[in-house]
Design a protein around this motif. Sequence first.
Motif, mmCIF file in Angstrom:
data_model
loop_
_atom_site.group_PDB
_atom_site.id
_atom_site.type_symbol
_atom_site.label_atom_id
_atom_site.label_comp_id
_atom_site.label_asym_id
_atom_site.label_seq_id
_atom_site.Cartn_x
_atom_site.Cartn_y
_atom_site.Cartn_z
ATOM 1 N N ASN A 18 0.805 -1.214 0.000
ATOM 2 C CA ASN A 18 0.000 0.000 0.000
ATOM 3 C C ASN A 18 0.842 1.271 0.000
ATOM 4 O OD1 ASN A 18 -2.564 -1.355 0.225
ATOM 5 N ND2 ASN A 18 -1.894 -1.915 2.271
ATOM 6 N N CYS A 19 2.151 1.127 0.052
ATOM 7 C CA CYS A 19 3.042 2.279 0.179
ATOM 8 C C CYS A 19 2.951 3.192 -1.049
ATOM 9 C CB CYS A 19 4.476 1.810 0.393
ATOM 10 S SG CYS A 19 5.517 3.046 1.148
ATOM 11 N N GLN A 20 2.604 2.643 -2.186
ATOM 12 C CA GLN A 20 2.510 3.444 -3.406
ATOM 13 C C GLN A 20 1.123 4.063 -3.574
ATOM 14 O OE1 GLN A 20 5.356 3.885 -4.844
ATOM 15 N NE2 GLN A 20 6.357 2.322 -3.628
ATOM 16 N N ALA A 21 0.262 3.854 -2.605
ATOM 17 C CA ALA A 21 -1.117 4.347 -2.690
ATOM 18 C C ALA A 21 -1.164 5.870 -2.673
ATOM 19 C CB ALA A 21 -1.931 3.782 -1.534
ATOM 20 N N ASP A 22 -2.352 6.364 -2.897
ATOM 21 C CA ASP A 22 -2.615 7.801 -2.862
ATOM 22 C C ASP A 22 -2.144 8.368 -1.525
ATOM 23 O OD1 ASP A 22 -3.635 10.332 -3.144
ATOM 24 O OD2 ASP A 22 -5.715 9.745 -2.796
ATOM 25 N N SER A 23 -1.346 9.421 -1.554
ATOM 26 C CA SER A 23 -0.770 9.957 -0.314
ATOM 27 C C SER A 23 -1.833 10.449 0.655
ATOM 28 C CB SER A 23 0.241 11.053 -0.619
ATOM 29 O OG SER A 23 -0.401 12.152 -1.217
ATOM 30 N N ALA A 24 -3.000 10.781 0.156
ATOM 31 C CA ALA A 24 -4.081 11.225 1.047
ATOM 32 C C ALA A 24 -4.588 10.085 1.927
ATOM 33 C CB ALA A 24 -5.225 11.798 0.224
ATOM 34 N N LYS A 25 -4.422 8.854 1.466
ATOM 35 C CA LYS A 25 -4.926 7.696 2.208
ATOM 36 C C LYS A 25 -3.850 6.964 3.008
ATOM 37 C CE LYS A 25 -8.512 6.787 -1.221
ATOM 38 N NZ LYS A 25 -9.017 5.829 -2.202
ATOM 39 N N VAL A 26 -2.614 7.394 2.881
ATOM 40 C CA VAL A 26 -1.505 6.678 3.514
ATOM 41 C C VAL A 26 -1.630 6.647 5.031
ATOM 42 C CG1 VAL A 26 0.998 6.693 3.904
ATOM 43 C CG2 VAL A 26 0.106 6.977 1.605
ATOM 44 N N ALA A 27 -1.915 7.768 5.654
ATOM 45 C CA ALA A 27 -2.013 7.812 7.115
ATOM 46 C C ALA A 27 -3.108 6.869 7.611
ATOM 47 C CB ALA A 27 -2.280 9.233 7.591
ATOM 48 N N THR A 28 -4.231 6.846 6.909
ATOM 49 C CA THR A 28 -5.330 5.946 7.279
ATOM 50 C C THR A 28 -4.908 4.499 7.107
ATOM 51 O OG1 THR A 28 -6.896 7.623 6.536
ATOM 52 C CG2 THR A 28 -7.753 5.407 6.826
ATOM 53 N N THR A 29 -4.195 4.221 6.034
ATOM 54 C CA THR A 29 -3.714 2.862 5.784
ATOM 55 C C THR A 29 -2.740 2.417 6.861
ATOM 56 O OG1 THR A 29 -3.967 3.191 3.398
ATOM 57 C CG2 THR A 29 -2.545 1.380 4.097
ATOM 58 N N ILE A 30 -1.830 3.308 7.244
ATOM 59 C CA ILE A 30 -0.866 2.979 8.308
ATOM 60 C C ILE A 30 -1.614 2.649 9.595
ATOM 61 C CG2 ILE A 30 1.011 3.830 9.760
ATOM 62 C CD1 ILE A 30 1.859 5.628 7.406
ATOM 63 N N GLU A 31 -2.607 3.450 9.930
ATOM 64 C CA GLU A 31 -3.388 3.220 11.152
ATOM 65 C C GLU A 31 -4.098 1.869 11.094
ATOM 66 O OE1 GLU A 31 -4.914 3.794 14.902
ATOM 67 O OE2 GLU A 31 -3.420 5.027 13.905
ATOM 68 N N LYS A 32 -4.672 1.540 9.956
ATOM 69 C CA LYS A 32 -5.365 0.256 9.805
ATOM 70 C C LYS A 32 -4.391 -0.916 9.944
ATOM 71 C CE LYS A 32 -9.230 1.815 6.950
ATOM 72 N NZ LYS A 32 -9.848 1.769 5.615
ATOM 73 N N VAL A 33 -3.231 -0.769 9.334
ATOM 74 C CA VAL A 33 -2.219 -1.834 9.414
ATOM 75 C C VAL A 33 -1.744 -1.983 10.860
ATOM 76 C CG1 VAL A 33 0.115 -2.503 8.711
ATOM 77 C CG2 VAL A 33 -1.502 -1.651 7.005
ATOM 78 N N LYS A 34 -1.511 -0.859 11.527
ATOM 79 C CA LYS A 34 -1.083 -0.898 12.940
ATOM 80 C C LYS A 34 -2.107 -1.639 13.786
ATOM 81 C CE LYS A 34 -2.028 2.275 15.826
ATOM 82 N NZ LYS A 34 -2.227 3.478 16.620
ATOM 83 N N LEU A 35 -3.369 -1.298 13.613
ATOM 84 C CA LEU A 35 -4.426 -1.954 14.392
ATOM 85 C C LEU A 35 -4.493 -3.440 14.088
ATOM 86 C CD1 LEU A 35 -7.212 0.774 14.239
ATOM 87 C CD2 LEU A 35 -5.734 0.187 16.190
ATOM 88 N N ARG A 36 -4.269 -3.788 12.833
ATOM 89 C CA ARG A 36 -4.275 -5.215 12.453
ATOM 90 C C ARG A 36 -3.118 -5.958 13.128
ATOM 91 N NH1 ARG A 36 -7.312 -9.277 11.490
ATOM 92 N NH2 ARG A 36 -6.335 -10.796 10.167
ATOM 93 N N VAL A 37 -1.946 -5.339 13.150
ATOM 94 C CA VAL A 37 -0.793 -5.969 13.792
ATOM 95 C C VAL A 37 -1.020 -6.098 15.299
ATOM 96 C CG1 VAL A 37 1.663 -5.671 14.354
ATOM 97 C CG2 VAL A 37 0.853 -5.221 12.037
ATOM 98 N N LEU A 38 -1.570 -5.069 15.921
ATOM 99 C CA LEU A 38 -1.808 -5.104 17.353
ATOM 100 C C LEU A 38 -2.884 -6.127 17.731
ATOM 101 C CD1 LEU A 38 -1.596 -1.335 18.262
ATOM 102 C CD2 LEU A 38 0.062 -3.129 18.799
ATOM 103 N N LYS A 39 -3.765 -6.384 16.798
ATOM 104 C CA LYS A 39 -4.835 -7.353 17.050
ATOM 105 C C LYS A 39 -4.244 -8.730 17.215
ATOM 106 C CE LYS A 39 -9.403 -8.320 15.240
ATOM 107 N NZ LYS A 39 -10.287 -8.144 14.111
#
Length: 154
Positions: free
Chosen positions: A133-154
């Motif tokens: 997802n790193c190449q995704a739209d920069s507007a969505k990157v922060a949201t993507t990082i947060e989602k990935v973080k939550l998935r890892v913490l889960k």
Amino acid sequence: ASVSEPAQKCCTENIQPFLTSILEELMGPVSSGFTEVRTLFDKEVNEIIQDFQKTNDMTRLKENVDQLMTLPFNSVKMEPCYLKVNLLQELLQDLKNRFKVYHIDFVIQRTQNFMQELMENAVYTFEQLFSPNCQADSAKVATTIEKVKLRVLK
């Protein structure tokens, strides 16, 4: 055969009644150490998100994610996690006297190794889930990082 019965009797009378309370006592520092690992990971990823929101710089984001990958080997940042487990030293000292438990340092070191391994797994999983997802739209990157973080913490 001649040792089995006395050994079972000794374990049943002198060790088994105390096992639950011993495990509960030991799990306090161990749990707090692993909670500290989780908190550290969460904090580091939040800093990546905040930095990206300020700069919107994809190159810097990649550098920050690369730096996150070194987190398990950063002794300064991991130290608070390890210190939580050092409380085992006192608890195990009491067990050593009561039950002849030896190699206290080994127990603490193995616990700290597991903590480092957990952090390695967390940052690796984060990188694997985020990289596509790193190449995704920069507007969505922060949201993507947060989602990935939550998935890892889960």
